[in-house]
Design a protein around this motif. Structure first.
Motif, PDB file in Angstrom:
ATOM      1  N   ILE A  81      45.109  38.747  53.973  1.00  0.00           N
ATOM      2  CA  ILE A  81      45.024  37.700  52.944  1.00  0.00           C
ATOM      3  C   ILE A  81      46.253  36.816  53.042  1.00  0.00           C
ATOM      4  CG2 ILE A  81      44.966  37.255  50.465  1.00  0.00           C
ATOM      5  CD1 ILE A  81      43.527  40.004  50.205  1.00  0.00           C
ATOM      6  N   HIS A  82      46.011  35.538  53.162  1.00  0.00           N
ATOM      7  CA  HIS A  82      47.075  34.538  53.166  1.00  0.00           C
ATOM      8  C   HIS A  82      46.453  33.288  52.555  1.00  0.00           C
ATOM      9  CE1 HIS A  82      51.088  33.314  54.703  1.00  0.00           C
ATOM     10  NE2 HIS A  82      50.549  32.111  54.674  1.00  0.00           N
ATOM     11  N   LEU A  83      46.539  33.185  51.254  1.00  0.00           N
ATOM     12  CA  LEU A  83      45.737  32.242  50.487  1.00  0.00           C
ATOM     13  C   LEU A  83      46.600  31.460  49.517  1.00  0.00           C
ATOM     14  CD1 LEU A  83      42.911  31.300  49.329  1.00  0.00           C
ATOM     15  CD2 LEU A  83      43.055  33.302  47.825  1.00  0.00           C
ATOM     16  N   THR A  84      46.447  30.150  49.514  1.00  0.00           N
ATOM     17  CA  THR A  84      47.142  29.315  48.547  1.00  0.00           C
ATOM     18  C   THR A  84      46.183  28.913  47.449  1.00  0.00           C
ATOM     19  OG1 THR A  84      48.651  28.445  50.237  1.00  0.00           O
ATOM     20  CG2 THR A  84      48.442  27.185  48.198  1.00  0.00           C
ATOM     21  N   VAL A  85      46.566  29.211  46.217  1.00  0.00           N
ATOM     22  CA  VAL A  85      45.800  28.795  45.044  1.00  0.00           C
ATOM     23  C   VAL A  85      46.749  28.027  44.135  1.00  0.00           C
ATOM     24  CG1 VAL A  85      44.429  29.519  43.067  1.00  0.00           C
ATOM     25  CG2 VAL A  85      44.312  30.828  45.199  1.00  0.00           C
ATOM     26  N   GLY A  86      46.525  26.734  44.002  1.00  0.00           N
ATOM     27  CA  GLY A  86      47.421  25.922  43.183  1.00  0.00           C
ATOM     28  C   GLY A  86      48.849  26.016  43.664  1.00  0.00           C
TER      29      GLY A  86
END
Length: 279
Positions: free
Chosen positions: A138-143
């Motif tokens: 997981i390598h996820l940008t949220v806001g």
């Protein structure tokens, strides 16, 4: 203080095999980790810290407060300056005050995950892979928040070892590196410490044996050298048994509420074990 240019961080991520495709959910855009550094591969290195920096302008990405609320067991609710809401080890048994945008889960016990989450939750991040034998990536940008994971092995119900069954989730926001150790069963390796990088805030299970013994867990906490330690996942032994393992290098305090608000500017200079109300 160690500093690295942005291109060097991108190079390190590429060398480690990270890419946008590593996310289990489609990221909003590539973003390098600011909590990892070359020096972290060395066991005795001093990690970079932003806690002593001067004032920041209002539009600076490290300017802002992060609120963390203990909901129960291993579920904590994180609210970021940009309005992102995250529930950790979400099972649905400890509901947040409103529907979170993101939930993370670990499958060590049903109290850490659910296969039927609220459909209104936008991002459901499993700490295990749905592909047998593969680690979750997981390598996820949220806001305003980068969410990534570091996998660890767990004990299986039959007494064996389940590779990559747990994820340490790391939330990088407002200049802070915030980690949730999940259902950690074994002490971390040097490689795992390097993958984690700097943690300013760490959420630590203190059940005394369901995850791992208090002595082992205290060694992990001491090695991470976080500024703020938030105990969680208490089951059985009283909190004092865990706190007794730390000497004068750590402060201890009991919060009057289940919440704490933290920022780069307010990180304690001396490591603080902060017991949130309700634990």
């Amino acid at each position: 203080m160690l500093r690295f240019p942005v291109f060097a961080v991108f190079f390190l991520l590429a060398a480690a095999g990270w890419s946008a495709a590593d996310a289990q959910e489609k990221p909003s855009g590539p973003q390098p980790s600011q909590c990892q550094a070359i020096a972290q591969s060395l066991p005795k290195a001093t990690f970079a810290s932003f806690s002593n920096q001067g004032p920041t302008p209002a539009n600076d990405p490290v300017n802002g407060d992060v609120k963390i609320t203990f909901l129960g067991h291993a579920t904590l609710f994180i609210e970021t300056p940009g309005g992102v809401s995250i529930a950790t080890d979400y099972s649905g048994a400890y509901p947040p005050p409103y529907t979170p945008e993101v939930v993370t889960m670990n499958k060590a016990h049903p109290s850490h995950y659910t296969l039927t989450p609220d459909s209104a939750i936008k991002y459901v991040l499993h700490g295990w892979s749905d592909t047998p034998g593969e680690p979750a990536k997981i390598h996820l940008t949220v806001g305003d928040t980068l969410i990534r994971n570091v996998v660890t092995d767990i004990r299986s119900w039959g007494g064996g070892i389940e590779p990559n069954g747990n994820s340490i989730f790391i939330f990088e926001v407002a200049g802070l590196c915030i980690g949730h150790l999940g259902h950690l069963h074994f002490e971390l390796t040097d490689q795992q410490y390097a993958e984690i990088g700097r943690l300013d805030v760490v959420m630590v299970p203190i059940d005394g044996g369901l995850t791992m013994g208090a002595d082992s867990m205290s060694r992990v906490v001491k090695r991470l050298r976080s500024s703020l330690i938030l105990p969680m996942h208490r089951w059985g032994p009283p909190v004092d048994q865990f706190l007794a393992l730390f000497g004068p290098d750590f402060d201890v305090a009991y919060a009057p509420t289940p919440s704490v608000t933290v920022s780069v500017k307010t990180l304690p200079r001396k490591p603080l074990i902060y017991v949130l109300k309700g634990l």
